[in-house]
Scaffold this motif. Structure first.
Motif, PDB file in Angstrom:
ATOM      1  N   ASP A 151       0.803  -1.220   0.000  1.00 56.69           N
ATOM      2  CA  ASP A 151       0.000   0.000   0.000  1.00 56.69           C
ATOM      3  C   ASP A 151       0.838   1.273   0.000  1.00 56.69           C
ATOM      4  N   ARG A 152       2.155   1.146  -0.003  1.00 56.06           N
ATOM      5  CA  ARG A 152       2.985   2.352  -0.066  1.00 56.06           C
ATOM      6  C   ARG A 152       3.064   2.909  -1.484  1.00 56.06           C
ATOM      7  N   TRP A 153       2.622   2.122  -2.461  1.00 57.11           N
ATOM      8  CA  TRP A 153       2.663   2.568  -3.852  1.00 57.11           C
ATOM      9  C   TRP A 153       1.388   3.336  -4.178  1.00 57.11           C
ATOM     10  N   THR A 154       1.538   4.563  -4.622  1.00 54.76           N
ATOM     11  CA  THR A 154       0.407   5.381  -5.065  1.00 54.76           C
ATOM     12  C   THR A 154       0.437   5.645  -6.566  1.00 54.76           C
ATOM     13  N   ASP A 155       1.512   5.238  -7.214  1.00 60.46           N
ATOM     14  CA  ASP A 155       1.632   5.396  -8.663  1.00 60.46           C
ATOM     15  C   ASP A 155       2.629   4.367  -9.183  1.00 60.46           C
ATOM     16  N   PHE A 156       2.574   4.117 -10.474  1.00 58.32           N
ATOM     17  CA  PHE A 156       3.506   3.175 -11.074  1.00 58.32           C
ATOM     18  C   PHE A 156       4.902   3.796 -11.137  1.00 58.32           C
ATOM     19  N   PRO A 157       5.945   2.980 -10.989  1.00 52.35           N
ATOM     20  CA  PRO A 157       7.307   3.526 -11.070  1.00 52.35           C
ATOM     21  C   PRO A 157       7.598   4.085 -12.457  1.00 52.35           C
ATOM     22  N   ARG A 158       8.399   5.107 -12.485  1.00 52.51           N
ATOM     23  CA  ARG A 158       8.711   5.782 -13.743  1.00 52.51           C
ATOM     24  C   ARG A 158       9.424   4.856 -14.721  1.00 52.51           C
ATOM     25  N   GLU A 159      10.212   3.928 -14.193  1.00 55.35           N
ATOM     26  CA  GLU A 159      11.009   3.058 -15.050  1.00 55.35           C
ATOM     27  C   GLU A 159      10.163   2.093 -15.863  1.00 55.35           C
ATOM     28  N   LEU A 160       8.909   1.933 -15.482  1.00 57.41           N
ATOM     29  CA  LEU A 160       8.061   0.953 -16.160  1.00 57.41           C
ATOM     30  C   LEU A 160       7.831   1.307 -17.622  1.00 57.41           C
ATOM     31  N   GLN A 161       7.879   2.578 -17.962  1.00 67.35           N
ATOM     32  CA  GLN A 161       7.589   2.983 -19.336  1.00 67.35           C
ATOM     33  C   GLN A 161       8.620   2.467 -20.332  1.00 67.35           C
ATOM     34  N   LEU A 192      -4.420   3.693 -14.253  1.00 67.21           N
ATOM     35  CA  LEU A 192      -3.366   3.067 -15.036  1.00 67.21           C
ATOM     36  C   LEU A 192      -2.580   4.133 -15.790  1.00 67.21           C
ATOM     37  N   PRO A 193      -1.317   3.871 -16.111  1.00 70.07           N
ATOM     38  CA  PRO A 193      -0.488   4.899 -16.764  1.00 70.07           C
ATOM     39  C   PRO A 193      -0.936   5.185 -18.188  1.00 70.07           C
ATOM     40  N   ASP A 194      -0.546   6.362 -18.675  1.00 74.53           N
ATOM     41  CA  ASP A 194      -0.917   6.775 -20.035  1.00 74.53           C
ATOM     42  C   ASP A 194      -0.206   5.952 -21.101  1.00 74.53           C
ATOM     43  N   TYR A 195       0.936   5.389 -20.751  1.00 71.62           N
ATOM     44  CA  TYR A 195       1.718   4.636 -21.735  1.00 71.62           C
ATOM     45  C   TYR A 195       1.322   3.164 -21.783  1.00 71.62           C
TER      46      TYR A 195
END
Length: 391
Positions: free
Chosen positions: A112-122, A140-143
């Motif tokens: 539950d500490r994650w509030t967004d996807f990590p930047r590296e995922l793109q 979900l992310p835009d990419y």
């Protein structure tokens, strides 16, 4: 007298011209489509993406780089150190021996500490599976549309409020699980994922309908929409010709449609914890049906063929009487405690009113006694007068 000037106007067949242009446009579109497919299947995009990933990793600290590598279970891009072609070939051979299915890359994210996807995922568009569970991510992310090779998208028990329309571009998707989130609608673009075989939307308590465009999911074999607010079976579900399991439990159904026999391959049907009073006769026409689970408390009309068929496991669930008695005792106890609390409050109010009354009388006596000090003579008796003003 003015001479009339004749003008020759050429006459063309407009339909012929339009046909020629339509053919040209069609050929151009086919050419563009082939070029796009060639680029997608080309190794250039993968090589470019790999180099972009390596360049990005070079900008990270060692701890950040190690944390990034933990996101993947199996990947050929985690080694950012330069190596020769021979060493790289040896590493590839070793990976092939250890894991024959090396193309099946998995991304996992928990907590539950994650509030967004990590930047590296793109940068990891080569991934085949996403497993994101128990986070506070809301969207979900835009990419997401870049992950064209994604086959499994497991994102249950998060805080996702909607699915983006870009999800329709994941044409290779086989499994989608968005259970126990906060969805109120499903985008029609999901119908473009024609290879989808498993769809789970359990526990989105604001979900009450599915778009008709999902009728194109002809490969779907598992549909779970339990614990929602459906008042009837979605029309699109009756057009999913390959459907084998349909879970509609714990909704607000009052009846089932008379054309449920359109699901010719249906094997398992869950409709318990609804408000059904009967089952339609058309269910007896589904020859593949093997199991039906219903609630037996309100169900009064059942086709005899369903109950007597030895090939069908007909399960009727009843509420536990012991639990009912326990609930009744608990409710009775709560009511008694509530009455005691009300009586206690009433007695407190009465005592408070009595105290106020006594205090007023005391104030009157004190005022009267103080007024006697200013008099020359003390009266033998007096009369108490109460005056109330109605405003």
């Amino acid at each position: 007298m003015r001479l009339e000037k004749k003008v020759d106007v050429p006459v063309y067949d407009l339909s012929l011209i339009r046909g020629i242009w339509e053919v040209r446009v069609k050929k151009q579109r086919q050419k563009q489509k082939k070029e796009q497919e060639r680029v997608e299947h080309s190794a250039l995009a993968r090589i470019e993406q790999q180099w972009q990933y390596r360049i990005y990793c070079k900008t990270l600290k060692t701890s950040e780089r190690n944390q990034l590598h933990r996101y993947l279970e199996r990947t050929s891009l985690t080694d950012v150190q330069p190596c020769t072609e021979a060493e790289q070939q040896d590493q590839t051979d070793q990976q092939d021996q250890k894991d024959p299915d090396q193309n099946k890359l998995i991304f996992q994210l928990n907590g539950d500490r994650w509030t967004d996807f990590p930047r590296e995922l793109q940068w990891m568009t080569y991934l085949r599976e996403w497993h994101v569970r128990g986070t506070k991510i809301r969207q979900l992310p835009d990419y997401l549309a870049l992950f064209t090779q994604l086959t499994v998208l497991q994102i249950p028990q998060n805080a996702i409020t909607e699915l983006p329309p870009e999800i329709g571009k994941l044409t290779e998707l086989r499994e989608l699980n968005v259970s126990y989130n906060r969805l109120s609608r499903v985008p029609p673009e999901l119908g473009n994922c024609e290879n989808l075989e498993r769809l789970e939307l359990t526990g989105n308590h604001n979900l009450f309908e599915l778009p008709f465009e999902l009728s194109s999911l002809k490969q779907l074999v598992h549909l779970d929409i339990a614990e929602n607010r459906f008042v009837s079976i979605p029309i699109c579900a009756l057009r999913m010709s390959s459907l084998q399991l349909l879970d509609l439990s714990n909704n607000c159904l009052t009846d089932l449609p008379q054309d449920m026999d359109r699901l010719e391959q249906l094997v398992t049907l869950f409709v318990h914890k609804n408000n059904l009073s009967y089952l339609p006769q058309c269910l007896t026409n589904v020859s593949t049906l093997k199991m039906i689970v219903v609630s037996g408390d309100q169900l009064t009309c059942i086709p005899t063929k369903l109950c007597s068929n030895p090939d069908i496991k007909f399960i009727r669930l009843y509420d536990n009487p012991a639990n009912e008695e326990k609930m009744k005792k608990k409710q009775k106890k709560e009511e008694e405690e509530k009455k005691k609390e009300e009586n206690k409050r009433r007695r407190w109010r009465e005592a408070r009113e009595e105290e106020v009354k006594d205090s007023r009388e005391k104030e009157f006596i004190e005022a009267y006694v103080s007024s006697l000090q200013d008099r020359d003579t003390v009266p033998y008796s007096t009369t108490k007068v109460s005056i109330s003003c109605l405003l």
